[in-house]
Design an enzyme around this catalytic site. Sequence first.
Site, short mmCIF file in Angstrom:
data_model
loop_
_atom_site.label_atom_id
_atom_site.label_comp_id
_atom_site.label_asym_id
_atom_site.label_seq_id
_atom_site.Cartn_x
_atom_site.Cartn_y
_atom_site.Cartn_z
N CYS A 1 -0.46 -93.11 0.94
CA CYS A 1 0.95 -92.77 0.69
C CYS A 1 1.84 -94.00 0.65
O CYS A 1 2.79 -94.06 -0.12
CB CYS A 1 1.45 -91.73 1.69
SG CYS A 1 1.23 -92.23 3.39
N GLU B 1 4.60 -90.67 -8.60
CA GLU B 1 3.50 -91.17 -7.78
C GLU B 1 2.17 -90.87 -8.47
O GLU B 1 1.87 -89.72 -8.77
CB GLU B 1 3.54 -90.47 -6.42
CG GLU B 1 2.54 -91.04 -5.46
CD GLU B 1 2.60 -90.39 -4.08
OE1 GLU B 1 2.74 -89.16 -4.01
OE2 GLU B 1 2.49 -91.12 -3.08
N GLY C 1 1.85 -84.69 2.62
CA GLY C 1 1.33 -84.27 1.32
C GLY C 1 2.35 -84.52 0.24
O GLY C 1 3.22 -85.39 0.37
N SER C 2 2.27 -83.71 -0.80
CA SER C 2 3.11 -83.95 -1.97
C SER C 2 4.53 -83.43 -1.77
O SER C 2 4.78 -82.52 -0.97
CB SER C 2 2.49 -83.26 -3.19
OG SER C 2 2.50 -81.87 -2.99
N THR D 1 4.84 -79.60 -2.49
CA THR D 1 4.48 -78.72 -1.37
C THR D 1 5.53 -78.82 -0.27
O THR D 1 5.90 -77.80 0.33
CB THR D 1 3.07 -79.08 -0.83
OG1 THR D 1 2.14 -79.00 -1.91
CG2 THR D 1 2.64 -78.13 0.26
N GLY D 2 6.02 -80.02 -0.02
CA GLY D 2 7.07 -80.20 1.00
C GLY D 2 8.27 -79.30 0.73
O GLY D 2 8.82 -78.66 1.63
N GLU E 1 6.15 -85.68 5.58
CA GLU E 1 5.84 -87.04 5.13
C GLU E 1 5.30 -86.89 3.72
O GLU E 1 4.21 -86.35 3.52
CB GLU E 1 4.82 -87.69 6.07
CG GLU E 1 4.90 -89.21 6.05
CD GLU E 1 3.89 -89.85 5.11
OE1 GLU E 1 4.19 -89.91 3.91
OE2 GLU E 1 2.83 -90.26 5.58
N LYS F 1 -4.27 -76.97 9.48
CA LYS F 1 -4.84 -76.61 8.17
C LYS F 1 -5.16 -77.90 7.41
O LYS F 1 -4.28 -78.58 6.90
CB LYS F 1 -3.81 -75.77 7.40
CG LYS F 1 -4.36 -75.22 6.11
CD LYS F 1 -3.81 -76.01 4.95
CE LYS F 1 -4.36 -75.61 3.64
NZ LYS F 1 -5.54 -76.36 3.24
#
Length: 495
Positions: free
Chosen positions: A300, A399, A242-243, A246-247, A265, A189
């Site tokens: 990142c 971030e 990603g963020s 979301t993780g 990650e 995705k």
Amino acid sequence: MLDQSRIDPLRHAAIAERGHFINGRMVPAQDARTLNVLSPIDGRPFTRIASGSAQDVDQAVTAARHAFEDGRWSGATPAARKKVLLKLADLIEQNALELAVLGVRDNGTEISMAFKAEALSAAASFRYYAEALDKIYGEIAPTADNVLGLVHKAPVGVVGAIVPWNFPLMIGAWKLAPALATGNSVVLKPAETASLSLLRIAELASEAGLPDGVLNVVTGPGAVVGEALALSMDVDVLVFTGSGATGRRLLEYSARSNLKRCYLELGGKSPNIVFNDAADLAKAAKVSAAGIFRNSGQVCVAGSRLLVQEDIHDDFVAALCNEAEALKVGDPLDLSSQIGAVHSLAQLESHLRFVETAEAEGAECRTGGQRILEATGGYYMAPTVMTGVKATDTIAQKEVFGPVLAVSPFKDEADAIRIANATEFGLAAGVWTADLGRAHRMIRAVRSGVIHVNTYGGADLTVPLGGVKQSGNGHDKSLHALDNYVDLKTAWIQL
Ligand code: ADP
């Protein structure tokens, strides 16, 4: 190697509306919904992609499971899998410029970087794991003579991969290549704002001979497609970049569904630490500027916090501001631009809010701090340096994921370590010093997944990348990444 006259014909090439890639072909969303694709270069739409639903994810996961179970790829010999993945690497290389330009139109990264860090790096990943796959051995356990203990490395089955928009091809390949090398099937995705180059990779994989159903791509919103993939009862491992927000959700989805393993990650707020004994402060300023501003800071591992020893602080900041101001920001498909576009208007507005908040908290904006080139319709921001940042300030803790550097002075080694570790993140770091003992002490003391010494960035495929603390778990790159995609299976045989 890159030549403007080859880039220009591609920049306006018509891109037909894209569907999902399921079971070896492009298919529209089952409910026929689509999403506009806007280019950050000029803010204009240039094609449409399928906007997926849970039904589309289900269709892709079913195709992936079916392909895995019938052994068309999982049961192929290592030599056969290697041949296909090497061919894919060749095809990516042959199409590198087209892939890079397509990706830049979608995400705004400067083409010189996208060509190397996206297209060529993806080819290198497929080649690396293709070469590795027939060198992975199981184990024979040191048992008593009347038994035999075998440890197999078995593919996990169906891998769900959710990737971001900043380096879709590079990060996508970091996950796809080891997942496919070990015999798994994959449902990928992409970010809804950077899907095009990954859809093309799926087509090239088919052309290279990857059997239908082994690699499927479902596009659309994270909260719909990503959530359905993460909640699927038939996905065995989820890999994600990603963020942090979301993780966290992915871990919840895993807990609510089938306890699938999740490798995350996530973000960083990486300290780049310059001691007064660094051998070449001019080089340190130049590399540190690139370490935060390349790809408009949308990296990142960006060195987004600069910690400078007190007695060289003012001179170093002056040199760094000079470097920042010398960087040419502009059309990412123009080879003379060193920095391209910010990915979206929402990102740009968020960066400007971070600058405002930093100023309200007492920091000083020494250069940049504003949107530029607005007349193009695109999203561009001047490289920004904020000084006088305290370790507790918002800009030192959150971030930004943009071209904004937070600078803080430090007194001595202990102070540098304290400030460096004073965040929830632990992805990357940098240390500039001529003292070998100090370099090694810092390597041990700074909590991060990667630490650069007398440089910033550039760690290649041979070394792992992963975070500690709230920057994530698991690793991309190197042979260690293969562990994410296999299960250890013990056979205990009575002789
Ligand atoms: P970023 O801030 O870098 O866009 P995100 O975590 O929002 O980071 O996005 C990274 C990837 O995660 C994208 O592919 C996005 O579509 C996907 N994503 C976003 N929200 C969710 C969600 N709720 N569930 C699963 N995937 C999601």
